[in-house]
Scaffold this active site. Structure first.
Site, mmCIF file in Angstrom:
data_model
loop_
_atom_site.group_PDB
_atom_site.id
_atom_site.type_symbol
_atom_site.label_atom_id
_atom_site.label_comp_id
_atom_site.label_asym_id
_atom_site.label_seq_id
_atom_site.Cartn_x
_atom_site.Cartn_y
_atom_site.Cartn_z
ATOM 1 C CG HIS A 256 -6.063 -1.905 0.291
ATOM 2 N ND1 HIS A 256 -5.127 -1.799 -0.716
ATOM 3 C CD2 HIS A 256 -5.490 -1.345 1.392
ATOM 4 C CE1 HIS A 256 -4.051 -1.200 -0.248
ATOM 5 N NE2 HIS A 256 -4.236 -0.911 1.023
ATOM 6 C CG ASP B 111 -6.452 -2.697 -3.665
ATOM 7 O OD1 ASP B 111 -6.845 -1.593 -3.241
ATOM 8 O OD2 ASP B 111 -5.475 -3.301 -3.176
ATOM 9 C CB SER C 17 -0.951 -0.054 1.209
ATOM 10 O OG SER C 17 -1.945 0.938 1.126
#
Length: 322
Positions: A285, A258, A163
């Site tokens: 996610h 995502d 991320s």
């Protein structure tokens, strides 16, 4: 007289034959492969001329730099025993690597940084701005790489992140691969691999896209036309030069749907920023440690990343130590 001549001729012939046999033996020995070293014997690397032949004894063979995602780290966390978020996705990878390899073989360093993302659509949100968080993470990761390379010129590197951490790791990899990073251009070969999960600056086809991979782009790409419209959240667009010489060593995992790495086309930037700030709680996610939204041959994203990194470390050179 004839008998003496025959003895001389015989002697010369014997010497010629002996010389021929010696030449054949030398040729065979030169062409024969060197027998492999006994198991466990360190294999020395042939370093380029600008590198020393050995490095200090306390240097690891490989440094693994892992960068956690949003809300998965803190600025004062322990980089070797992180506890800021015990459910951090990257801990599934790094703890397994620490259990498999001694620190002399692979030093695993989890970058401690603020790891926040303030949602500007929520006035009560007192978190640090994304710009500040991302910049701190990059500074600290780059400093660790630079420091290690200066002290341990033969150490190899594995970079990985999730991320926000994947954005940072990818940015550093791009810098290195384009000759502007903490590892000098002449030593780019020391970077063994780069692994990114849910990279917000992902562009399909600009690296190895692992497993089921969508054609979309990361949120920082789709929001780039709006620049710094929202204070504290600069969407930086494509990476200049992509991953450069590291493109063939960079691997990206992105689950379809995502919002961080597979973002939709944006028409309302403020609404999109709000969705992006909350995307870390999106089930797609948040579930890379399961096979619900992404899987390859039955493996989760974290299992794949562990196996990939472990393979790189196992196959990495074993530099001599002084």
């Amino acid at each position: 007289m004839k008998r003496r001549t025959r003895r001389v001729a015989f002697g010369l012939g014997f010497l010629a034959l002996a010389a021929l046999i010696l030449v054949v033996v030398l040729v065979i020995s030169m062409l024969s492969p060197t027998p492999p070293p006994p198991p466990g014997t360190p294999t020395e690397t042939t370093a380029p001329d600008h590198r020393p032949k050995a490095q200090p004894a306390d240097c690891p063979d490989v440094l693994v730099v892992s960068i956690p995602g949003t809300w998965e780290s803190k600025a004062n966390d322990d980089p070797y025993r992180p506890t800021a978020n015990r459910n951090s996705l990257m801990l599934r990878v790094t703890k397994a690597l620490q259990a498999k390899f001694p620190r002399s073989r692979a030093e695993v360093y989890t970058v401690p940084y603020v790891a926040q993302f303030r949602n500007p659509t929520v006035l009560t949100d007192k978190q640090r701005d994304y710009n500040d968080s991302r910049a701190q993470g990059k500074r600290r990761a780059a400093a660790k790489l630079r420091e290690t390379h200066e002290q341990c010129p033969l150490t190899g590197y594995v970079l990985m992140g999730f991320s926000q951490g994947a954005v940072i790791a990818g940015d550093i990899a791009s810098d290195i691969g384009n000759g502007r990073g903490p590892i000098p251009e002449a030593d780019q070969d020391l970077v063994l691999g780069v692994g990114l999960i849910a990279d917000g600056r992902r562009e399909s086809g600009r690296q190895h896209d692992v497993g089921p991979s969508p054609d979309g782009a990361g949120a920082e790409i789709t929001l780039a036309p709006f620049g710094s419209l929202v204070p504290g959240i600069a969407m930086t667009g494509s990476r200049s030069g992509g991953f450069g010489t590291l493109e063939d060593r960079t691997y990206s995992i992105c689950a379809p749907g995502d919002l961080i790495c597979d973002a939709p086309r944006v028409t309302n930037p403020l609404a999109a920023i709000g969705k992006l700030a909350n995307a870390a709680q999106n089930p797609v996610h948040a579930l890379y440690a399961t096979t619900r939204y992404w899987a390859l041959d039955g493996s989760t994203a974290t299992q794949w990343m562990y196996a990939w990194a472990a393979g790189l470390i196992s196959d990495a050179p074993r530099p001599a130590h002084s």
